[in-house]
Design a protein around this motif. Structure first.
Motif, PDB file in Angstrom:
ATOM      1  N   LEU A   1      47.161  51.160  30.624  1.00 30.72           N
ATOM      2  CA  LEU A   1      45.815  51.648  30.955  1.00 30.72           C
ATOM      3  C   LEU A   1      45.762  52.373  32.297  1.00 30.72           C
ATOM      4  CD1 LEU A   1      43.782  48.534  29.744  1.00 30.72           C
ATOM      5  CD2 LEU A   1      43.933  50.762  28.614  1.00 30.72           C
ATOM      6  N   GLY A   2      46.896  52.488  32.966  1.00 25.68           N
ATOM      7  CA  GLY A   2      46.920  53.232  34.221  1.00 25.68           C
ATOM      8  C   GLY A   2      46.408  52.463  35.420  1.00 25.68           C
ATOM      9  N   ILE A   3      46.447  51.134  35.357  1.00 26.60           N
ATOM     10  CA  ILE A   3      45.990  50.303  36.468  1.00 26.60           C
ATOM     11  C   ILE A   3      47.155  49.919  37.377  1.00 26.60           C
ATOM     12  CG2 ILE A   3      44.866  48.128  37.092  1.00 26.60           C
ATOM     13  CD1 ILE A   3      43.032  50.184  35.755  1.00 26.60           C
ATOM     14  N   VAL A   4      48.305  49.619  36.774  1.00 28.35           N
ATOM     15  CA  VAL A   4      49.484  49.173  37.510  1.00 28.35           C
ATOM     16  C   VAL A   4      50.629  50.148  37.275  1.00 28.35           C
ATOM     17  CG1 VAL A   4      51.171  47.325  37.831  1.00 28.35           C
ATOM     18  CG2 VAL A   4      48.785  46.761  37.332  1.00 28.35           C
ATOM     19  N   SER A   5      51.356  50.463  38.338  1.00 28.80           N
ATOM     20  CA  SER A   5      52.545  51.306  38.247  1.00 28.80           C
ATOM     21  C   SER A   5      53.560  50.814  39.266  1.00 28.80           C
ATOM     22  CB  SER A   5      52.188  52.767  38.516  1.00 28.80           C
ATOM     23  OG  SER A   5      53.345  53.584  38.475  1.00 28.80           O
ATOM     24  N   ASN A   6      54.811  50.632  38.816  1.00 30.35           N
ATOM     25  CA  ASN A   6      55.872  50.135  39.710  1.00 30.35           C
ATOM     26  C   ASN A   6      55.457  48.833  40.395  1.00 30.35           C
ATOM     27  OD1 ASN A   6      57.564  52.380  39.175  1.00 30.35           O
ATOM     28  ND2 ASN A   6      56.435  53.590  40.693  1.00 30.35           N
ATOM     29  N   ASP A   7      54.808  47.971  39.620  1.00 29.10           N
ATOM     30  CA  ASP A   7      54.371  46.652  40.093  1.00 29.10           C
ATOM     31  C   ASP A   7      53.426  46.722  41.285  1.00 29.10           C
ATOM     32  OD1 ASP A   7      55.826  45.334  38.129  1.00 29.10           O
ATOM     33  OD2 ASP A   7      57.660  45.407  39.320  1.00 29.10           O
ATOM     34  N   GLU A   8      52.643  47.824  41.341  1.00 23.68           N
ATOM     35  CA  GLU A   8      51.603  47.961  42.355  1.00 23.68           C
ATOM     36  C   GLU A   8      50.343  48.500  41.692  1.00 23.68           C
ATOM     37  OE1 GLU A   8      53.057  50.568  45.334  1.00 23.68           O
ATOM     38  OE2 GLU A   8      54.383  49.084  46.264  1.00 23.68           O
ATOM     39  N   ILE A   9      49.181  48.137  42.238  1.00 22.65           N
ATOM     40  CA  ILE A   9      47.930  48.715  41.757  1.00 22.65           C
ATOM     41  C   ILE A   9      47.944  50.207  42.084  1.00 22.65           C
ATOM     42  CG2 ILE A   9      45.424  48.743  42.022  1.00 22.65           C
ATOM     43  CD1 ILE A   9      46.346  46.305  40.579  1.00 22.65           C
ATOM     44  N   SER A  10      47.684  51.031  41.069  1.00 21.22           N
ATOM     45  CA  SER A  10      47.764  52.483  41.272  1.00 21.22           C
ATOM     46  C   SER A  10      46.400  53.148  41.314  1.00 21.22           C
ATOM     47  CB  SER A  10      48.605  53.109  40.147  1.00 21.22           C
ATOM     48  OG  SER A  10      48.051  52.808  38.873  1.00 21.22           O
ATOM     49  N   ASN A  11      45.336  52.408  41.022  1.00 22.52           N
ATOM     50  CA  ASN A  11      44.009  53.006  41.010  1.00 22.52           C
ATOM     51  C   ASN A  11      43.295  52.776  42.343  1.00 22.52           C
ATOM     52  OD1 ASN A  11      40.878  52.720  40.390  1.00 22.52           O
ATOM     53  ND2 ASN A  11      41.754  54.101  38.855  1.00 22.52           N
ATOM     54  N   PRO A  12      42.920  53.841  43.045  1.00 24.38           N
ATOM     55  CA  PRO A  12      42.305  53.691  44.384  1.00 24.38           C
ATOM     56  C   PRO A  12      41.023  52.857  44.376  1.00 24.38           C
ATOM     57  CG  PRO A  12      42.948  55.984  43.974  1.00 24.38           C
ATOM     58  CD  PRO A  12      43.097  55.259  42.675  1.00 24.38           C
ATOM     59  N   LYS A  13      40.209  52.993  43.344  1.00 22.66           N
ATOM     60  CA  LYS A  13      38.941  52.254  43.312  1.00 22.66           C
ATOM     61  C   LYS A  13      39.198  50.758  43.220  1.00 22.66           C
ATOM     62  CE  LYS A  13      34.389  52.219  41.115  1.00 22.66           C
ATOM     63  NZ  LYS A  13      33.496  52.869  40.123  1.00 22.66           N
ATOM     64  N   ILE A  14      40.197  50.351  42.449  1.00 24.53           N
ATOM     65  CA  ILE A  14      40.517  48.929  42.337  1.00 24.53           C
ATOM     66  C   ILE A  14      41.141  48.419  43.637  1.00 24.53           C
ATOM     67  CG2 ILE A  14      41.958  47.241  41.138  1.00 24.53           C
ATOM     68  CD1 ILE A  14      41.535  48.749  38.580  1.00 24.53           C
ATOM     69  N   ILE A  15      41.969  49.238  44.271  1.00 20.28           N
ATOM     70  CA  ILE A  15      42.553  48.845  45.557  1.00 20.28           C
ATOM     71  C   ILE A  15      41.449  48.569  46.574  1.00 20.28           C
ATOM     72  CG2 ILE A  15      43.917  49.662  47.512  1.00 20.28           C
ATOM     73  CD1 ILE A  15      45.647  51.206  45.517  1.00 20.28           C
ATOM     74  N   GLU A  16      40.460  49.459  46.637  1.00 17.73           N
ATOM     75  CA  GLU A  16      39.338  49.273  47.561  1.00 17.73           C
ATOM     76  C   GLU A  16      38.545  48.017  47.227  1.00 17.73           C
ATOM     77  OE1 GLU A  16      35.196  51.596  48.836  1.00 17.73           O
ATOM     78  OE2 GLU A  16      36.667  52.562  47.524  1.00 17.73           O
ATOM     79  N   ALA A  17      38.333  47.767  45.929  1.00 12.70           N
ATOM     80  CA  ALA A  17      37.577  46.585  45.516  1.00 12.70           C
ATOM     81  C   ALA A  17      38.337  45.301  45.855  1.00 12.70           C
ATOM     82  CB  ALA A  17      37.297  46.660  44.017  1.00 12.70           C
ATOM     83  N   ILE A  18      39.658  45.321  45.739  1.00 13.07           N
ATOM     84  CA  ILE A  18      40.463  44.145  46.086  1.00 13.07           C
ATOM     85  C   ILE A  18      40.295  43.807  47.567  1.00 13.07           C
ATOM     86  CG2 ILE A  18      42.843  43.321  46.374  1.00 13.07           C
ATOM     87  CD1 ILE A  18      43.550  44.825  43.796  1.00 13.07           C
ATOM     88  N   VAL A  19      40.329  44.816  48.412  1.00 12.31           N
ATOM     89  CA  VAL A  19      40.151  44.606  49.852  1.00 12.31           C
ATOM     90  C   VAL A  19      38.780  43.992  50.137  1.00 12.31           C
ATOM     91  CG1 VAL A  19      39.949  45.768  52.081  1.00 12.31           C
ATOM     92  CG2 VAL A  19      41.737  46.461  50.470  1.00 12.31           C
ATOM     93  N   GLN A  20      37.748  44.495  49.485  1.00 11.44           N
ATOM     94  CA  GLN A  20      36.395  43.992  49.716  1.00 11.44           C
ATOM     95  C   GLN A  20      36.245  42.555  49.236  1.00 11.44           C
ATOM     96  OE1 GLN A  20      33.765  46.783  47.845  1.00 11.44           O
ATOM     97  NE2 GLN A  20      34.181  48.436  49.308  1.00 11.44           N
ATOM     98  N   VAL A  21      36.803  42.246  48.062  1.00 16.20           N
ATOM     99  CA  VAL A  21      36.696  40.884  47.531  1.00 16.20           C
ATOM    100  C   VAL A  21      37.472  39.905  48.396  1.00 16.20           C
ATOM    101  CG1 VAL A  21      37.403  39.414  45.604  1.00 16.20           C
ATOM    102  CG2 VAL A  21      36.225  41.564  45.156  1.00 16.20           C
ATOM    103  N   ARG A  22      38.642  40.317  48.843  1.00 12.66           N
ATOM    104  CA  ARG A  22      39.434  39.422  49.697  1.00 12.66           C
ATOM    105  C   ARG A  22      38.723  39.166  51.035  1.00 12.66           C
ATOM    106  NH1 ARG A  22      44.093  41.834  49.414  1.00 12.66           N
ATOM    107  NH2 ARG A  22      44.982  40.422  47.850  1.00 12.66           N
ATOM    108  N   ARG A  23      38.023  40.187  51.535  1.00 11.51           N
ATOM    109  CA  ARG A  23      37.346  40.062  52.836  1.00 11.51           C
ATOM    110  C   ARG A  23      36.068  39.227  52.729  1.00 11.51           C
ATOM    111  NH1 ARG A  23      35.736  45.160  53.703  1.00 11.51           N
ATOM    112  NH2 ARG A  23      37.814  45.748  54.453  1.00 11.51           N
TER     113      ARG A  23
END
Length: 405
Positions: free
Chosen positions: A50-72
């Motif tokens: 689905l284009g969310i993960v690539s090379n065992d890393e999150i590849s979608n910028p919007k999800i990366i930003e959301a992860i930072v916000q949820v963790r904070r």
């Protein structure tokens, strides 16, 4: 799971408690777990597709930003997201599209041919519902619900209603004109016989128009219903295993009469046993549309051929429909899979078509996790290739078939 090393798998076990892993395994949605360093410690295979993960890393910028916000800040975040299936998950013969559900021309060299193939292919968008939440102070879970099939069904249903409404305008107008002519007829009794005969000729002409438009509308409705049915993705099971040769044989038998009337020779062969998962009616309709087009655009005395074989990687059934007709211009190739599109190369036989046949073929291919490609050149004919995933566990006892020559 992604292609992670043994050390990575051991780290997964350390980062996630057994109970948490068991709980995530029960969730039907695709799941991704990200650690405090932003690395993926667990991922469903669908997250890569689905284009969310690539090379065992999150590849979608919007999800990366959301992860930072949820963790904070903690809590939960939900949003809709549209992605595209990465190139590595597409068939080798396909070309990525840059527009929603559109098909672009891509030139590639066919290793088995000395000619250049202009391939038509699809990269469909994925409509996703994404939810994120913290598991603990460092781990964040991403839940991905793929609702693409539902979105496409709604869009096709809405397009169906719009198209039917538009296509009904001409038949309704013809009926109104016929009704007006018939109403006038009663007032002409006893008048000049020549005037009456002229009027009756007009009535007959309008009646012919109504008959023609009724047949046209019936064809539109039939094909649009087929298009609606070809929206739900096929799920492989032992109950829907199909013998490719049997599907081709059935189509050839059904289309033989039309080929005879057009003085076109219809040939087919399947060089080895091939089985796929699918809806038999949809597969036969798709092949029939390709064969009917090939016959219609072929000159008298020519040959239309169907050939089926396994792809070079052994993962797909490759079914080709080849004609030696007038061919398709490069400009038209970019649009021939659109609903109601009519190319400029029409003849008397094809002028009555409605432009839904290849759209149906496209959607049947997609719902069967495959693709359709086209090679064509004006004056040289066309080759349409349907690629469908082979069944991984063929039903025992199936034989090959005898090709017709």
């Amino acid at each position: 799971m992604g292609n992670r090393s043994k050390d990575g798998e051991q780290a997964d076990g350390e980062a996630l408690e057994g109970s948490t892993q068991a709980l995530l395994a029960l969730i039907p949605a695709a799941t991704v777990v990200v650690d405090g360093d932003g690395e993926v410690v667990r991922s469903s295979p669908d997250a890569y597709r689905l284009g969310i993960v690539s090379n065992d890393e999150i590849s979608n910028p919007k999800i990366i930003e959301a992860i930072v916000q949820v963790r904070r800040s903690g809590g939960r975040r939900s949003f809709n997201l549209i992605t595209r299936t990465p190139t590595e998950f597409a068939l080798d013969v396909t070309a990525e599209s840059t527009e929603s559900d559109n098909w672009d021309i891509d030139e590639a060299e066919d290793p088995g041919d000395e000619t250049h193939v202009q391939a038509q292919a699809v990269s469909r968008r994925n409509w996703l519902k994404v939810t994120l939440g913290r598991i603990d102070q460092s781990l964040v879970v991403v839940l991905i619900d793929d609702v693409s099939d539902s979105v496409r069904f709604v869009r096709t249903r809405d397009a169906f209603m719009t198209n039917v409404s538009e296509q009904m305008l001409k038949p309704v107008q013809a009926l109104e004109e016929l009704a007006a002519q018939l109403k006038t007829t009663s007032h002409l009794e006893g008048d000049d016989p020549e005037l009456l005969r002229s009027h009756l000729r007009s009535v007959s002409k309008d009646a012919s128009s109504v008959q023609r438009y009724s047949a046209y509308l019936g064809h539109v409705l039939k094909d649009l219903l087929l298009l609606i049915r070809a929206q739900e993705r096929i799920k492989p099971s032992r109950e829907n295993v199909l013998d490719v040769a049997e599907q081709i044989r059935a189509v050839v038998q059904d289309e033989q009469n039309g080929a005879d009337q057009a003085h076109v020779t219809l040939r087919w062969r399947c060089d080895q046993p091939l089985t796929i998962h699918g809806d038999g009616q949809q597969i036969r309709v798709a092949l029939a549309k390709l064969v009917e087009n090939a016959i219609s655009y072929s000159p008298s005395g020519s040959t239309v051929s169907l050939a089926a074989q396994a792809s070079k990687d052994g993962h797909y059934a490759k079914i080709r429909v080849v004609d030696h007709g007038r061919g398709i211009s490069k400009a038209d190739q970019g649009r021939i899979f659109e609903r109601f599109y009519r190319a400029d190369n029409q003849n008397e036989e094809t002028a009555v078509g409605i432009g839904l046949g290849l759209a149906i073929v496209k959607h049947v291919a997609l719902t069967h996790h495959g693709s359709v490609t086209v090679w064509s050149a004006p004056g040289e004919g066309s080759t349409f290739t349907l690629m469908l995933p082979l069944a991984q566990d063929p039903v025992a006892g199936q034989d090959g078939d005898n090709p017709s020559d």
